[in-house]
Structure formats: structure tokens, C-alpha cells
Design a protein around this motif. Structure first.
Motif, PDB file in Angstrom:
ATOM      1  N   ALA A   1     -45.951  15.102 -32.283  1.00  0.00           N
ATOM      2  CA  ALA A   1     -46.999  15.763 -33.050  1.00  0.00           C
ATOM      3  C   ALA A   1     -47.997  16.440 -32.112  1.00  0.00           C
ATOM      4  O   ALA A   1     -48.133  16.055 -30.947  1.00  0.00           O
ATOM      5  N   PRO A   2     -48.738  17.449 -32.609  1.00  0.00           N
ATOM      6  CA  PRO A   2     -49.819  18.035 -31.810  1.00  0.00           C
ATOM      7  C   PRO A   2     -50.875  16.976 -31.494  1.00  0.00           C
ATOM      8  O   PRO A   2     -51.150  16.091 -32.305  1.00  0.00           O
ATOM      9  N   LEU A   3     -51.472  17.094 -30.325  1.00  0.00           N
ATOM     10  CA  LEU A   3     -52.483  16.122 -29.907  1.00  0.00           C
ATOM     11  C   LEU A   3     -53.859  16.771 -29.799  1.00  0.00           C
ATOM     12  O   LEU A   3     -54.840  16.261 -30.342  1.00  0.00           O
ATOM     13  N   TYR A   4     -53.931  17.914 -29.106  1.00  0.00           N
ATOM     14  CA  TYR A   4     -55.192  18.638 -28.963  1.00  0.00           C
ATOM     15  C   TYR A   4     -54.940  20.121 -29.192  1.00  0.00           C
ATOM     16  O   TYR A   4     -53.841  20.626 -28.954  1.00  0.00           O
ATOM     17  N   MET A   5     -55.989  20.829 -29.642  1.00  0.00           N
ATOM     18  CA  MET A   5     -55.889  22.260 -29.893  1.00  0.00           C
ATOM     19  C   MET A   5     -57.093  22.976 -29.303  1.00  0.00           C
ATOM     20  O   MET A   5     -58.110  22.355 -28.983  1.00  0.00           O
ATOM     21  N   GLU A   6     -56.968  24.295 -29.205  1.00  0.00           N
ATOM     22  CA  GLU A   6     -58.096  25.131 -28.811  1.00  0.00           C
ATOM     23  C   GLU A   6     -58.056  26.424 -29.607  1.00  0.00           C
ATOM     24  O   GLU A   6     -56.990  26.860 -30.064  1.00  0.00           O
ATOM     25  N   ALA A   7     -59.239  27.024 -29.795  1.00  0.00           N
ATOM     26  CA  ALA A   7     -59.325  28.273 -30.547  1.00  0.00           C
ATOM     27  C   ALA A   7     -58.876  29.437 -29.676  1.00  0.00           C
ATOM     28  O   ALA A   7     -59.088  29.445 -28.462  1.00  0.00           O
ATOM     29  N   THR A   8     -58.243  30.420 -30.306  1.00  0.00           N
ATOM     30  CA  THR A   8     -57.834  31.659 -29.641  1.00  0.00           C
ATOM     31  C   THR A   8     -58.337  32.835 -30.463  1.00  0.00           C
ATOM     32  O   THR A   8     -58.862  32.660 -31.576  1.00  0.00           O
ATOM     33  N   ASP A   9     -58.158  34.043 -29.935  1.00  0.00           N
ATOM     34  CA  ASP A   9     -58.585  35.237 -30.674  1.00  0.00           C
ATOM     35  C   ASP A   9     -57.855  35.355 -32.000  1.00  0.00           C
ATOM     36  O   ASP A   9     -58.411  35.828 -32.986  1.00  0.00           O
ATOM     37  N   GLY A  10     -56.608  34.910 -32.026  1.00  0.00           N
ATOM     38  CA  GLY A  10     -55.831  35.009 -33.247  1.00  0.00           C
ATOM     39  C   GLY A  10     -55.868  33.772 -34.117  1.00  0.00           C
ATOM     40  O   GLY A  10     -55.202  33.728 -35.149  1.00  0.00           O
ATOM     41  N   GLY A  11     -56.604  32.760 -33.736  1.00  0.00           N
ATOM     42  CA  GLY A  11     -56.671  31.536 -34.531  1.00  0.00           C
ATOM     43  C   GLY A  11     -56.761  30.292 -33.668  1.00  0.00           C
ATOM     44  O   GLY A  11     -57.833  29.910 -33.203  1.00  0.00           O
ATOM     45  N   ARG A  12     -55.606  29.683 -33.375  1.00  0.00           N
ATOM     46  CA  ARG A  12     -55.597  28.446 -32.602  1.00  0.00           C
ATOM     47  C   ARG A  12     -54.240  28.252 -31.952  1.00  0.00           C
ATOM     48  O   ARG A  12     -53.264  28.869 -32.351  1.00  0.00           O
ATOM     49  N   LYS A  13     -54.225  27.370 -30.963  1.00  0.00           N
ATOM     50  CA  LYS A  13     -52.953  27.007 -30.354  1.00  0.00           C
ATOM     51  C   LYS A  13     -53.031  25.553 -29.901  1.00  0.00           C
ATOM     52  O   LYS A  13     -54.108  25.030 -29.595  1.00  0.00           O
ATOM     53  N   THR A  14     -51.883  24.901 -29.866  1.00  0.00           N
ATOM     54  CA  THR A  14     -51.810  23.525 -29.407  1.00  0.00           C
ATOM     55  C   THR A  14     -51.834  23.495 -27.885  1.00  0.00           C
ATOM     56  O   THR A  14     -51.068  24.208 -27.233  1.00  0.00           O
ATOM     57  N   THR A  15     -52.710  22.692 -27.315  1.00  0.00           N
ATOM     58  CA  THR A  15     -52.798  22.578 -25.854  1.00  0.00           C
ATOM     59  C   THR A  15     -52.020  21.382 -25.330  1.00  0.00           C
ATOM     60  O   THR A  15     -51.718  21.317 -24.139  1.00  0.00           O
ATOM     61  N   ALA A  16     -51.721  20.418 -26.192  1.00  0.00           N
ATOM     62  CA  ALA A  16     -50.946  19.248 -25.760  1.00  0.00           C
ATOM     63  C   ALA A  16     -50.277  18.608 -26.964  1.00  0.00           C
ATOM     64  O   ALA A  16     -50.856  18.546 -28.050  1.00  0.00           O
TER      65      ALA A  16
END
Length: 284
Positions: A238-253
Motif C-alpha cells: 500500500a502507499p505509505l507517504y505522498m507529496e503534492a505535485t503540480d498535477g495533484g499528488r504522487k506516492t513517495t514511498a
């Protein structure tokens, strides 16, 4: 699984044992619902569910309670500024349910005129593009066409104890006050918006180191899990951490939600265990 090499599916997150925020106190609360659904990543038509809510789901639940907008709270719930643990007090059984979904794109929705309504005198908010009219004299029957019916794996009567602490003291205090007084900006849900949740038994707990080699909580990164003979452990990516991007978000770990089944407790490295409230947990 029992006695399986945990490196087979090693988490690709950073070393959480060193990057972890360990608080002195935390908020604890029980959350339950009639049904819950936490959709597993990588599945579209058939929608299986995690048995334990991913950490990202818990962050979204709490951010919604505080009224934070989408993609605005990832820094607040980063590993260096927050700590979360989830105890599955009652692992739910599952029920497969067919659910018909419709497009909720704002541009597609409009009021259906009364003269086209199936029920005389009732005004409906309906996407006109979803309706096909039978071209027969004297009839204005409506046939739904582009709706999609999906199969969802629903969790029945789940009960979780959540422990959370935020490094931002003002936000932490605001969250505690909202939980204690049931003053939610958005109604809490367990996964799907239809799964309205009930939050109770809100309290503040001291967080202390524990010397136990087994905990009550699930683990979100299995680096702390130590397989033990006779203990069945299940794991879900499962996704653990996320960060915001210009287009929305992405999973970082990504991590592996790991939990023991039955009456067993999850065997772990004792150096990672902490005591909070009535439970011994691993914080993430």
C-alpha cells in the motif's frame, strides 16, 4: 504467511526507524462503521479492500475532519512531523457487493426537466448524457445506459483504534478538540463516502518506549516485523507517504501493511515498540 522471508516483498520506503517522529503524547480514538472499503492499488474493475486502512487513508480521514483541501496536508502527515498507529480491534469479515456508479463530473450534471421525469412532479439531479429515451408515441421511459456496475469487497463491522500525534501543536490541538466534540468539517468515513464512520472513546495518552517483542497494532513498513513460529502474518502492499505535485499528488514511498491474524499479536523488533493507552504499537 508464516516463516516467509520478509525481504521477498521489502518496502521501498526510507529507513523509518531513523526518520520517525516520536511524540511524548498522542490522541487515541476508536473508529467503526457498518461497512468499510479501502481499495487496493492496481485494481480497477474488481475492487478488493485492504483489511487495515493504509496510512494515507488515515491521514485523509483526519484532514477531512479538520476541513483541509485535497492534496494540501501531505507535509503535515510526513514521517518527520507525524506519528500514526492503527490497532485492528476487530478484524472484519468481508462481503462482496455489486455497486452501480455514475459519473459525477460537474460539467455533466444538470437538472432533468420535469416533463422528462419518470416520476411525475419530482425534480431529479441527473446527468442527461446517462439517459436514453425510447422513441415511442405516448411514452417517455428512461433507460440508463453508461452507468457502470463494479464489484466491491466490503469490510463488515470493522473496529479500529487509531493513535495519532502531529508535530504542529496548533493543528494537533484543533484535531483533538474536533474529535472530542464531534465537530467535523467533513463527516468521517472509512474509505468510500457511503461508509459513514462513528468516532468514540477519544482520549490523550502518554507515549512511552516498550520492551515487548509483539504489538497490537499493524505495521506499515515490515522492516520491524520479526517472523515467529506459529504466528500467521498477512501483508498487503500500500502507499505509505505522498507529496503534492503540480498535477495533484504522487506516492513517495510504499510499504507493506502487516498484521497478525486470529488472537496473535504482531511479532516485532522490541526496539521499535511503544506503549500508548491500552495498547503496544509501532508508530509511523
Amino acid at each position: 504467511m508464516t516463516q516467509q522471508d520478509l525481504t521477498d516483498y521489502a518496502s521501498d520506503s526510507d529507513d523509518s526507524s531513523t526518520a520517525q517522529y516520536i511524540p511524548d503524547t498522542c490522541i487515541g480514538f476508536d473508529v467503526t462503521a457498518d461497512f468499510a472499503h479501502f481499495r487496493k492499488v492496481g485494481n480497477n474493475s474488481a475492487k478488493p479492500s485492504y483489511r487495515v486502512p493504509p496510512r494515507t487513508t488515515v491521514a485523509g480521514l483526519l484532514a477531512g475532519i479538520m476541513g483541509m483541501s485535497r492534496d494540501s496536508y501531505y507535509d503535515l502527515f510526513s514521517p518527520s512531523s507525524s506519528a500514526v498507529a492503527v490497532v485492528p480491534k476487530q478484524l472484519p469479515h468481508t462481503y462482496t457487493m455489486g455497486i452501480t456508479t455514475v459519473n459525477t463530473n460537474e460539467a455533466a450534471i444538470q437538472y432533468l426537466p420535469l416533463e422528462k421525469d419518470w416520476w411525475d412532479g419530482a425534480e431529479m439531479l441527473t446527468p442527461e448524457s446517462y439517459l436514453e429515451h425510447w422513441d415511442k408515441p405516448g411514452r417517455q421511459d428512461l433507460m440508463e445506459t453508461p452507468r457502470q456496475r463494479d464489484t466491491y469487497e466490503m469490510l463488515v463491522d470493522p473496529v479500529y483504534r487509531v493513535y495519532v500525534s502531529l508535530a504542529d501543536e496548533d493543528v494537533h490541538d484543533d484535531l483533538r478538540e474536533r474529535l472530542e466534540n464531534s465537530r467535523y468539517h467533513y463527516s468521517p468515513v472509512l474509505g468510500l463516502s457511503e461508509c459513514i464512520a462513528d468516532i468514540r472513546n477519544v482520549d490523550t495518552h502518554t507515549v512511552e518506549s516498550a520492551t515487548t517483542n509483539a504489538v497490537d497494532s499493524a505495521a506499515y513498513d515490515d522492516s520491524a516485523v520479526v517472523p515467529s513460529p506459529g504466528v500467521t502474518v498477512k501483508r498487503e502492499r500500500a502507499p505509505l507517504y505522498m507529496e503534492a505535485t503540480d498535477g495533484g499528488r504522487k506516492t513517495t514511498a510504499f510499504g507493506n501493511i502487516t498484521y497478525a491474524t486470529g488472537d496473535d499479536r504482531l511479532p516485532v523488533d522490541a526496539s521499535r515498540a511503544h506503549a500508548a493507552g491500552d495498547h503496544e504499537v509501532i508508530l509511523y
